[in-house]
Design an enzyme around this catalytic site. Structure first.
Site, PDB file in Angstrom:
ATOM      1  N   ARG A  65       0.852  -1.203   0.000  1.00 13.59           N
ATOM      2  CA  ARG A  65       0.000   0.000   0.000  1.00 13.59           C
ATOM      3  C   ARG A  65       0.882   1.245   0.000  1.00 13.59           C
ATOM      4  NH1 ARG A  65      -1.976   1.907   4.634  1.00 13.59           N
ATOM      5  NH2 ARG A  65      -2.438  -0.138   5.500  1.00 13.59           N
TER       6      ARG A  65
ATOM      7  N   TYR B  12     -14.250  17.080 -17.444  1.00 11.94           N
ATOM      8  CA  TYR B  12     -14.752  15.710 -17.394  1.00 11.94           C
ATOM      9  C   TYR B  12     -15.820  15.595 -16.295  1.00 11.94           C
ATOM     10  CZ  TYR B  12     -14.667  10.703 -16.541  1.00 11.94           C
ATOM     11  OH  TYR B  12     -15.024   9.398 -16.363  1.00 11.94           O
TER      12      TYR B  12
ATOM     13  N   ASP C 255      -4.961  18.840 -16.162  1.00 13.61           N
ATOM     14  CA  ASP C 255      -5.334  17.478 -16.537  1.00 13.61           C
ATOM     15  C   ASP C 255      -4.806  17.269 -17.956  1.00 13.61           C
ATOM     16  OD1 ASP C 255      -6.629  15.191 -17.544  1.00 13.61           O
ATOM     17  OD2 ASP C 255      -8.349  15.470 -16.226  1.00 13.61           O
TER      18      ASP C 255
ATOM     19  N   LYS D  95      -6.489   6.152 -20.287  1.00 18.42           N
ATOM     20  CA  LYS D  95      -6.650   6.619 -21.663  1.00 18.42           C
ATOM     21  C   LYS D  95      -5.348   6.393 -22.446  1.00 18.42           C
ATOM     22  CE  LYS D  95     -10.544   7.703 -19.768  1.00 18.42           C
ATOM     23  NZ  LYS D  95     -10.886   9.003 -19.246  1.00 18.42           N
TER      24      LYS D  95
HETATM   25  C1  LIG Z   1     -11.453   9.469 -17.993  1.00 21.14           C
HETATM   26  C2  LIG Z   1     -11.061  10.800 -17.481  1.00 21.14           C
HETATM   27  C3  LIG Z   1     -10.931  11.036 -16.100  1.00 21.14           C
HETATM   28  C4  LIG Z   1     -11.248   9.978 -15.069  1.00 21.14           C
HETATM   29  O1  LIG Z   1     -10.360   8.913 -15.117  1.00 21.14           O
HETATM   30  P1  LIG Z   1     -10.721   7.376 -14.749  1.00 21.14           P
HETATM   31  O2  LIG Z   1      -9.452   6.665 -15.040  1.00 21.14           O
HETATM   32  O3  LIG Z   1     -11.869   6.967 -15.608  1.00 21.14           O
HETATM   33  O4  LIG Z   1     -11.087   7.357 -13.301  1.00 21.14           O
HETATM   34  C5  LIG Z   1     -10.494  12.288 -15.713  1.00 21.14           C
HETATM   35  N1  LIG Z   1     -10.220  13.266 -16.605  1.00 21.14           N
HETATM   36  C6  LIG Z   1     -10.335  13.075 -17.933  1.00 21.14           C
HETATM   37  C7  LIG Z   1     -10.012  14.166 -18.872  1.00 21.14           C
HETATM   38  C8  LIG Z   1     -10.769  11.844 -18.416  1.00 21.14           C
HETATM   39  O5  LIG Z   1     -10.898  11.654 -19.734  1.00 21.14           O
END
Ligand SMILES: *Cc1c(COP(=O)(O)O)cnc(C)c1O
Length: 392
Positions: free
Chosen positions: A61, A113, A185, A210
């Protein structure tokens, strides 16, 4: 307890270019056995050598060698001091907003998002934090929203799904002047195309689900900090919330990173072709794509990125066309998410942005005719042929 850790002798590989850094990671090769594929350390706990000597690893952890290799690799790729890998992008954002105290304000992009919006509105608002959403492509709107209690500016650029572009350098000057943290982000462009820390941001967050992992096979989140002083907070989050990425998922993400550069190049090439094709289609009314010269953020994009990425949104003529497209695609998959090798089409209204109140969505342009496409790495002509038959 003294740590004797062979894995601490890693190399930031600053003399290498991005493509090579992505392939060779931090340690890259496992130093004891020479394993070229960094192993999956599927162990919950670690044996101590003696009463007062550990290997530096205590309990997974807190720290795990596979996760650490991913974290260090991401720190190298983003040009930051330290990286942290979480069990999802959402977990990474939860850890980030865990920095907030009651009374703090955060200013965010107005079409972030949906999950990030939900964290703010359903969790941290209840704890006495304040969230305001502005169009970050208009710097005066951001400046007007900053108050003395503003602790953080959270920017998505390009935004999801309207593809608005924010000037990271300009916003970072504003953030410094007002003593607040700038968080970017970087999910859409990845450090292959955009390096927010070098443009003045303090923290980068990613949904590693992603492009970073890139194969639609893992849920992961990444944070990279520029200043090592910020690392303490994220280490504490991993230790206390227990939201670190599991060893196998860390390995999958590391494996994905090795091909990040070639994948991003192909996503970018394909998206340029698909965006041009969509634009001339009679049933497509508007295309949102940062690679168009007449996109309002084009000059800013050129000044801070080395590519446009693989994301496009578009509006079709009628609700029926939108529904037909989503139902009739064959090779292209109608599914949530983005950034994988497969081309996906998404309906933001009921999928990614379902949590955003309808009046806000409509004002942004996320209506029942609005579709987002994550252009994959298939042959561009096959993507176009499929869109052509599905649009009818
Ligand atoms: C998918 C996404 C998230 C969230 O991420 P997860 O891995 O699905 O929890 C946050 N910001 C953006 C821009 C995203 O495309």
């Amino acid at each position: 307890m003294r740590a004797e850790c062979v894995y601490d002798d890693f190399d930031r590989k600053e003399e290498l270019q991005f493509e090579s850094q992505a392939v060779h990671g931090a340690l890259g090769c496992e130093p004891i056995t020479g394993a070229v594929s960094f192993p999956i350390f599927q162990s919950a706990t670690f044996r101590h050598k003696s009463f007062d000597v550990s290997t530096g690893y205590l309990y997974s952890r807190l720290q795990n060698p596979t996760r650490q290799e991913l974290e260090r690799t991401m720190a190298i790729l983003e040009g930051g001091a330290e990286g942290f890998a979480f069990s999802s992008g959402q977990a990474a954002n939860m850890a980030l907003f865990g920095m907030l105290k009651q009374g703090d304000r955060v200013v965010l992009s107005d079409d972030i998002y949906g999950g990030t919006f939900r964290i703010c509105e359903d969790i941290f608002s209840n704890l006495g934090c304040e969230f305001v959403y502005v169009d970050m492509s208009q710097i005066e709107k951001l400046e007007a929203a900053i108050t003395p209690n503003t602790r953080m500016i959270f920017v998505e650029t390009p935004t999801n799904p309207m593809m608005k572009v924010a000037d990271i350098r300009q916003i970072s000057r504003l953030a410094k002047a007002h003593d607040c943290l700038l968080v970017v982000d970087n999910t859409f462009l990845t450090p292959y195309f955009q390096k927010p820390l070098s443009l003045g941001a303090d923290i980068v967050v990613h949904s590693g689900t992603k492009y970073l992992s890139g194969h639609n096979d893992v849920i992961a989140g990444i944070v990279v900090v520029k200043d090592p002083k910020l690392a303490e907070h994220f280490n504490m989050q991993l230790k206390s919330r227990g939201n670190g990425l599991a060893p196998f998922d860390s390995w999958l993400t590391l494996r994905g990173l090795k091909t990040l550069a070639v994948r991003m190049k192909k996503h970018d090439e394909n998206a340029q072709v698909v965006a041009q094709w969509l634009r001339q289609h009679p049933k497509v009314k508007k295309v949102y794509y940062v690679g168009f010269e007449d996109h309002s953020g084009y000059q800013v994009t050129l000044s801070q990125t080395t590519g446009f990425g693989g994301m496009i949104s578009f509006e079709v003529d009628t609700v029926e066309t939108a529904r037909k497209l989503l139902s009739d695609v064959r090779m292209i998959l109608f599914a949530e998410s983005l950034g994988g090798t497969e081309t996906l089409v998404t309906y933001p209204l009921t999928q990614t942005h379902e949590s955003i109140p309808d009046d806000i969505r409509q004002a942004l342009g996320i209506n029942e005719r609005f579709i987002r496409i994550s252009v994959g790495i298939e042959a561009a002509q096959d993507i176009i042929n499929d869109l052509a038959q599905a649009l009818g």
